[in-house]
Design a protein around this motif. Structure first.
Motif, mmCIF file in Angstrom:
data_model
loop_
_atom_site.group_PDB
_atom_site.id
_atom_site.type_symbol
_atom_site.label_atom_id
_atom_site.label_comp_id
_atom_site.label_asym_id
_atom_site.label_seq_id
_atom_site.Cartn_x
_atom_site.Cartn_y
_atom_site.Cartn_z
ATOM 1 N N PRO A 152 -8.616 -1.603 4.915
ATOM 2 C CA PRO A 152 -9.029 -0.855 3.727
ATOM 3 C C PRO A 152 -7.836 -0.227 3.008
ATOM 4 N N VAL A 153 -7.819 -0.373 1.683
ATOM 5 C CA VAL A 153 -6.761 0.198 0.851
ATOM 6 C C VAL A 153 -7.419 1.054 -0.224
ATOM 7 N N ILE A 154 -7.009 2.318 -0.260
ATOM 8 C CA ILE A 154 -7.477 3.241 -1.285
ATOM 9 C C ILE A 154 -6.292 3.564 -2.178
ATOM 10 N N VAL A 155 -6.412 3.238 -3.451
ATOM 11 C CA VAL A 155 -5.373 3.575 -4.413
ATOM 12 C C VAL A 155 -5.641 4.988 -4.908
ATOM 13 N N ALA A 160 -7.564 -3.648 -3.837
ATOM 14 C CA ALA A 160 -7.918 -2.288 -3.425
ATOM 15 C C ALA A 160 -9.423 -2.187 -3.203
ATOM 16 N N ASN A 161 -9.804 -1.422 -2.197
ATOM 17 C CA ASN A 161 -11.221 -1.174 -1.943
ATOM 18 C C ASN A 161 -11.770 -0.098 -2.863
ATOM 19 N N GLU A 162 -10.935 0.894 -3.138
ATOM 20 C CA GLU A 162 -11.325 2.030 -3.971
ATOM 21 C C GLU A 162 -10.128 2.463 -4.797
ATOM 22 N N VAL A 163 -10.409 3.094 -5.952
ATOM 23 C CA VAL A 163 -9.363 3.638 -6.811
ATOM 24 C C VAL A 163 -9.777 5.053 -7.183
ATOM 25 N N MET A 164 -8.895 6.008 -6.896
ATOM 26 C CA MET A 164 -9.152 7.417 -7.226
ATOM 27 C C MET A 164 -8.001 7.963 -8.045
ATOM 28 N N ALA A 165 -8.328 8.901 -8.927
ATOM 29 C CA ALA A 165 -7.323 9.517 -9.782
ATOM 30 C C ALA A 165 -6.790 10.797 -9.152
ATOM 31 N N LYS A 166 -5.491 11.047 -9.391
ATOM 32 C CA LYS A 166 -4.891 12.338 -9.077
ATOM 33 C C LYS A 166 -4.962 13.161 -10.355
ATOM 34 N N THR A 206 -11.883 12.432 1.250
ATOM 35 C CA THR A 206 -12.383 12.288 2.621
ATOM 36 C C THR A 206 -13.649 11.429 2.647
ATOM 37 N N ALA A 207 -14.555 11.654 1.698
ATOM 38 C CA ALA A 207 -15.775 10.846 1.628
ATOM 39 C C ALA A 207 -15.437 9.385 1.341
ATOM 40 N N CYS A 208 -14.469 9.158 0.483
ATOM 41 C CA CYS A 208 -14.039 7.801 0.163
ATOM 42 C C CYS A 208 -13.468 7.118 1.400
ATOM 43 N N ILE A 209 -12.637 7.825 2.146
ATOM 44 C CA ILE A 209 -12.057 7.274 3.374
ATOM 45 C C ILE A 209 -13.165 6.936 4.363
ATOM 46 N N GLU A 210 -14.095 7.852 4.564
ATOM 47 C CA GLU A 210 -15.197 7.604 5.492
ATOM 48 C C GLU A 210 -15.993 6.373 5.074
ATOM 49 N N ARG A 211 -16.208 6.219 3.772
ATOM 50 C CA ARG A 211 -16.976 5.074 3.261
ATOM 51 C C ARG A 211 -16.246 3.750 3.520
ATOM 52 N N VAL A 212 -14.944 3.705 3.208
ATOM 53 C CA VAL A 212 -14.227 2.431 3.403
ATOM 54 C C VAL A 212 -14.057 2.120 4.888
ATOM 55 N N LEU A 213 -13.903 3.136 5.718
ATOM 56 C CA LEU A 213 -13.809 2.891 7.152
ATOM 57 C C LEU A 213 -15.131 2.353 7.700
ATOM 58 N N ARG A 225 -4.206 17.950 4.148
ATOM 59 C CA ARG A 225 -5.663 17.890 3.960
ATOM 60 C C ARG A 225 -6.320 16.888 4.904
ATOM 61 N N LEU A 226 -5.685 15.734 5.061
ATOM 62 C CA LEU A 226 -6.310 14.712 5.901
ATOM 63 C C LEU A 226 -6.141 15.004 7.384
ATOM 64 N N ASP A 227 -5.056 15.660 7.748
ATOM 65 C CA ASP A 227 -4.896 16.099 9.133
ATOM 66 C C ASP A 227 -5.989 17.108 9.478
ATOM 67 N N ALA A 228 -6.249 18.026 8.548
ATOM 68 C CA ALA A 228 -7.307 19.019 8.765
ATOM 69 C C ALA A 228 -8.684 18.357 8.848
ATOM 70 N N ALA A 229 -8.831 17.190 8.193
ATOM 71 C CA ALA A 229 -10.103 16.462 8.240
ATOM 72 C C ALA A 229 -10.227 15.597 9.502
ATOM 73 N N GLY A 230 -9.176 15.603 10.344
ATOM 74 C CA GLY A 230 -9.272 14.909 11.612
ATOM 75 C C GLY A 230 -8.600 13.549 11.689
ATOM 76 N N TYR A 231 -7.727 13.240 10.744
ATOM 77 C CA TYR A 231 -7.028 11.952 10.748
ATOM 78 C C TYR A 231 -5.593 12.123 11.219
ATOM 79 N N ASP A 232 -5.072 11.094 11.888
ATOM 80 C CA ASP A 232 -3.644 11.021 12.191
ATOM 81 C C ASP A 232 -2.978 10.357 10.994
ATOM 82 N N ILE A 233 -1.866 10.926 10.553
ATOM 83 C CA ILE A 233 -1.221 10.458 9.326
ATOM 84 C C ILE A 233 0.172 9.930 9.612
#
Length: 135
Positions: free
Chosen positions: A78-81, A99-105, A113-120, A21-29
């Motif tokens: 930035p750390v996203i849990v 942690a900068n953000e905490v998200m549930a699975k 992706t929005a969370c990543i963009e925000r913390v970046l 998902r994140l590769d498709a969003a344009g990130y190197d993983i």
């Protein structure tokens, strides 16, 4: 230049889904399966952000987050849990560990992706940019 993310996740299927998902969003993983491997990966080159599971064998995600914040060279990273066990208490523990953000699975890919963009956008890149690995 694409932002590089380090995904520290012990479940290979979850890690693969995040990577796709994140590769498709344009990130190197980059990936690590344990907290120890994640910390070693940071020693090799600092990414733009870390996506971190909490429940892992060995060093858990909370301890990884604490160690990241204890190191001057990683302090602004930035750390996203991203964890399956997100209660109010767990959220408070993760945020107090740094942690900068905490998200549930399970998570919505667009929300992640929005969370990543925000913390970046909010990250003080000058704190660790000189130690980042080239993309």
């Amino acid at each position: 230049m694409r932002d590089q993310l380090l995904v520290i996740e012990d479940d290979p299927q979850v890690a693969a889904a995040i990577r796709i998902r994140l590769d498709a969003a344009g990130y190197d993983i980059r990936e690590a399966r344990t907290g120890e491997q994640g910390l070693a990966a940071l020693d090799e080159g600092v990414p733009s952000a870390v996506i971190l599971d909490l429940r892992m064998p060995g060093i858990d995600g909370l301890e990884v987050c604490r160690r990241v914040r204890a190191e001057d060279r990683w302090r602004g990273l930035p750390v996203i849990v991203l964890s399956a066990n997100v209660t109010d208490d767990v959220r408070k523990l993760a945020l107090s560990a740094g942690a900068n953000e905490v998200m549930a699975k399970p998570y919505e890919p667009k929300r992640l992706t929005a969370c990543i963009e925000r913390v970046l956008a909010d990250s003080p890149k000058d704190d660790f940019a000189t130690t980042r690995s080239p993309s």
